[in-house]
Design a protein around this motif. Structure first.
Motif: not given
Length: 130
Positions: A93-94, A104
């Motif tokens: 996902y990051a 973020a």
């Protein structure tokens, strides 16, 4: 002790699943521990058999318990595997978020909303992010 709050907006199966998963994760329920039968737990908690069955199925899908036919359901050693799978999913996902150019804070809000939807709970207010 499992407690089901009938007044909670969280469905009973999810309350049960979350409490059992928490006990497996914090090792209150040891690897190899036998869980009560679905019928027994349903009777003890005053729930429908299908409600307890759904919680058990979801725990099985998460790899936290396994059912061995008539022998019953048991806590697996997969709790650590589940954490590793979650870590890998978070890393993927990051990487996706970074490739899309999202910040973020927005990525965390999206993840929180997805977690809330998956666990049938409202998104918590977090004043630290605003």
């Amino acid at each position: 002790m499992i407690v089901i709050d009938a007044a909670s907006p969280v469905p009973p199966f999810e309350q049960l699943r979350a409490q059992l998963a928490g006990r497996i994760q914090d090792r209150t329920l040891a690897v190899g521990a036998r869980l009560p039968t679905i019928r027994r737990l349903a009777a003890d908690l005053g729930l429908a058999v299908n409600t307890v069955g759904r919680a058990y199925r979801e725990l099985e899908e998460a790899g936290l318990i396994e059912t061995r036919g008539r022998a019953g359901s048991f806590v697996t050693a997969a709790g650590e595997q589940a954490r590793e799978r979650a870590r890998q999913a978070a890393a993927a996902y990051a990487a996706t978020v970074a490739a899309l150019g999202l910040g973020a804070d927005e990525a965390l809000r999206i993840a929180e909303a997805a977690l809330a939807a998956a666990t049938h709970r409202p998104v918590a207010d977090n004043p630290q992010r605003d």
